[in-house]
Design a protein around this motif. Structure first.
Motif, PDB file in Angstrom:
ATOM      1  N   SER A  98      75.882  54.908  40.627  1.00 42.13           N
ATOM      2  CA  SER A  98      74.991  55.210  39.513  1.00 42.13           C
ATOM      3  C   SER A  98      74.840  56.716  39.412  1.00 42.13           C
ATOM      4  O   SER A  98      74.484  57.373  40.400  1.00 42.13           O
ATOM      5  N   ASN A 100      72.602  58.241  38.127  1.00 44.15           N
ATOM      6  CA  ASN A 100      71.180  58.590  38.226  1.00 44.15           C
ATOM      7  C   ASN A 100      70.622  58.477  39.641  1.00 44.15           C
ATOM      8  O   ASN A 100      69.524  58.960  39.915  1.00 44.15           O
ATOM      9  N   ASP A 235      69.493  51.005  36.452  1.00 44.26           N
ATOM     10  CA  ASP A 235      69.778  52.349  35.929  1.00 44.26           C
ATOM     11  C   ASP A 235      70.650  52.277  34.673  1.00 44.26           C
ATOM     12  O   ASP A 235      70.410  52.984  33.693  1.00 44.26           O
ATOM     13  N   ARG A 236      71.666  51.420  34.721  1.00 47.24           N
ATOM     14  CA  ARG A 236      72.587  51.307  33.588  1.00 47.24           C
ATOM     15  C   ARG A 236      71.838  50.826  32.339  1.00 47.24           C
ATOM     16  O   ARG A 236      72.045  51.352  31.236  1.00 47.24           O
ATOM     17  N   ARG A 239      69.822  53.677  30.989  1.00 44.54           N
ATOM     18  CA  ARG A 239      70.694  54.660  30.317  1.00 44.54           C
ATOM     19  C   ARG A 239      71.102  54.184  28.926  1.00 44.54           C
ATOM     20  O   ARG A 239      71.251  54.985  27.995  1.00 44.54           O
ATOM     21  N   SER A 250      66.312  60.635  30.147  1.00 40.78           N
ATOM     22  CA  SER A 250      66.891  61.540  31.150  1.00 40.78           C
ATOM     23  C   SER A 250      66.126  61.305  32.443  1.00 40.78           C
ATOM     24  O   SER A 250      64.902  61.498  32.483  1.00 40.78           O
TER      25      SER A 250
END
Length: 525
Positions: A98, A100, A235-236, A239, A250
């Motif tokens: 990830s 992030n 996370d995906r 995003r 962000s």
């Protein structure tokens, strides 16, 4: 910079050595001998078959009013999980990535000049190779991520490991719709390889905890890998989402802590329910008590280390510990750990003996995970600090924490007794043997069986201790190695801690434990 193939060859050893026993458990419990047999364990007949087992647990300190449970899984179930992870390492790597995340499951570093190595991204593994914390590098990444944003929203997942729904792994790996489509396919052969990978790993993680689907164990590194796989999927989804203002998010994440960046405070506030909704898709929720919004500057390098070094030079050991306390109150979670590491080689001033002892014991109560540093320092300064004084303090503290059923604190103080060759009151041995903690019982049985001369007791108390040992032996008759008392059963057998035979019921993992005994594998030293 990746070297997955190099790591895969050493994955099992590292998991067995650094990922089995959590650092919160006293250091007299370790998996070093387990790790030495890692190649043979992979060849154990039937290890591919996942079996339902239960972990040995320890209640540990979390904060002033709450506690949490740390677990050591049954070694068969853990080995079964690790073998599956090793055999499917390519998929583990792929699905745990990830952009992030600041908590990847491994870290690459250089040793012996330019030679690359890869290690589990956990505290025990990094301490073993003296790898520096990734804190500074992560902070720099967050500063870059925050470019052009005035506000930072900090959130974390409420009771993350306890809340994880294990079946959500397939949602992360395949996507929710695809996972559900695969679930309803009758024939296994029709299901995708990615779904089958997630389903089999899910089963192995569940079988470490009695096949429960709600919550995963806190303690073993297999849970860190599993959670990272799921949160990479979260996370995906974040995003791919936008805020109510139509803007992409962000953000950065470390384990279950998230930092989001916004241009205005209204944007940050409006994002909180949106983020909660996205987490809710995975049955996770925000910890609202820790949600906060800060205005720039919000990420900066702390001068803590230089401040601690200056205090040590200026005021000695007590000055260092006092300065660490100031930084701890200011929110620097690692202040005491860094200070305790700095203590090595520094003697206590005679006039500071009492105050340093008090500080060390209170630090141990605040975070018992630091007991190895404290015991190591006391060992090197025992002549100054005095064994009789230490024994008195430890026994007084033991009496209090036994009465309050504080399992981690009891185990840590017993570790003090064991490692520092201190005397212990018979009444404290009795209290421990009649407590709930198997970790503490093992240490107490060892002290009574092998260090009897250090147990200070009256004749009546000696009989009470023997009665408590007999009660414990009788209680073991109805247990199996598949159950929560596997560690106690195994160490009693390995170290002959109880006179007479200890009969137990037959369990599915018995052959594996017989093999461990034959190999001399013990988790207590």
């Amino acid at each position: 910079m990746k070297c997955g193939k190099l790591f895969k060859n050493d994955f099992t050893r590292q998991m067995f050595e650094f990922g089995f026993v959590a650092p919160e458990i006293p250091p007299c419990f370790s998996s070093r001998s387990f790790a030495k047999c890692h190649e043979d364990i992979l060849k154990f007949p039937g290890l591919d078959k996942s079996k339902q087992t239960f972990p040995t647990q320890l209640s540990i300190y979390k904060d002033g009013v709450t506690r949490r449970i740390i677990s050591v899984p049954n070694p068969y179930s853990f080995a079964n999980t690790v073998k599956y992870m090793k055999d499917h390492w390519r998929q583990i790597e792929k699905h745990s990535q990830s952009e992030n995340s600041q908590s990847p499951i491994t870290r690459v570093y250089f040793k012996y000049g330019d030679e690359k190595a890869e290690i589990l991204n956990g505290e025990s593994a990094q301490d073993a190779v003296r790898l520096r914390s990734s804190y500074l590098g992560n902070l720099r990444e967050r500063v870059i991520c925050a470019l052009g944003f005035r506000y930072k929203l900090s959130v974390d997942i409420s009771m993350c490991y306890s809340s994880i729904y294990t079946h959500s792994l397939s949602w992360s790996v395949c996507g929710r719709d695809e996972a559900k489509r695969n679930y309803f396919l009758e024939k296994k052969a029709d299901r995708s390889k990615e779904y089958l990978f997630a389903d089999e790993l899910d089963k192995r993680i569940r079988n470490q905890k009695g096949s429960e689907t709600n919550g995963i164990l806190t303690g073993p590194f297999s849970s860190r890998i599993f959670s990272e796989l799921i949160l990479a999927g979260v996370d995906r989804e974040i995003r791919e989402s936008t805020s109510i203002f139509g803007k992409p998010f962000s953000f950065k994440r470390y384990v279950d802590d998230y930092w989001f960046y916004f241009r205005s405070e209204p944007e940050a506030r409006a994002a909180i329910p949106e983020i909660g909704k996205l987490l809710g898709r995975y049955n996770l929720s925000l910890n609202t008590s820790k949600t906060k919004i800060e205005e720039y500057p919000f990420d900066s390098i702390s001068p803590m280390k230089e401040s601690l070094k200056a205090a040590l030079r200026r005021e000695g050991v007590f000055g260092l510990l006092n300065e660490a306390g100031i930084w701890h109150l200011a929110g620097e979670k690692g202040a005491y750990k860094y200070a305790l590491k700095m203590l090595s080689g520094n003697e206590v001033k005679p006039e500071d003996i009492d105050v340093v002892l008090s500080a060390l014991f209170n630090i141990n109560l605040l975070n018992p995970k630091y007991c190895s540093y404290i015991v190591g320092y006391i060992k090197n300064n025992e002549n100054i600090l005095g064994p009789n004084r230490l024994a008195r303090i430890v026994n007084e503290e033991l009496e209090e924490v036994i009465g309050n059923h504080l399992e981690q604190e009891v185990a840590n103080l017993l570790f003090f007794v064991k490692e520092l060759d201190l005397a212990i009151k018979g009444e404290n041995i009795i209290g421990v043997l009649r407590s709930e903690s198997d970790f503490s019982k093992i240490i107490a049985l060892d002290l009574w069986k092998n260090h009897n001369d250090r147990v200070k007791r009256a004749p009546r108390e000696a009989q009470q201790i023997n009665d408590a040992v007999n009660e414990l032996r009788e209680n073991m008759v109805n247990q199996t190695y598949d159950g929560e008392h596997w560690l106690l059963l195994h160490e009693i057998a390995m170290h002959d801690l109880v006179n007479g035979s200890t009969r137990v019921k037959s369990g599915k993992t018995d052959p594996f434990f017989d093999w461990l005994k034959m190999k001399g594998v013990s988790f207590y030293c």
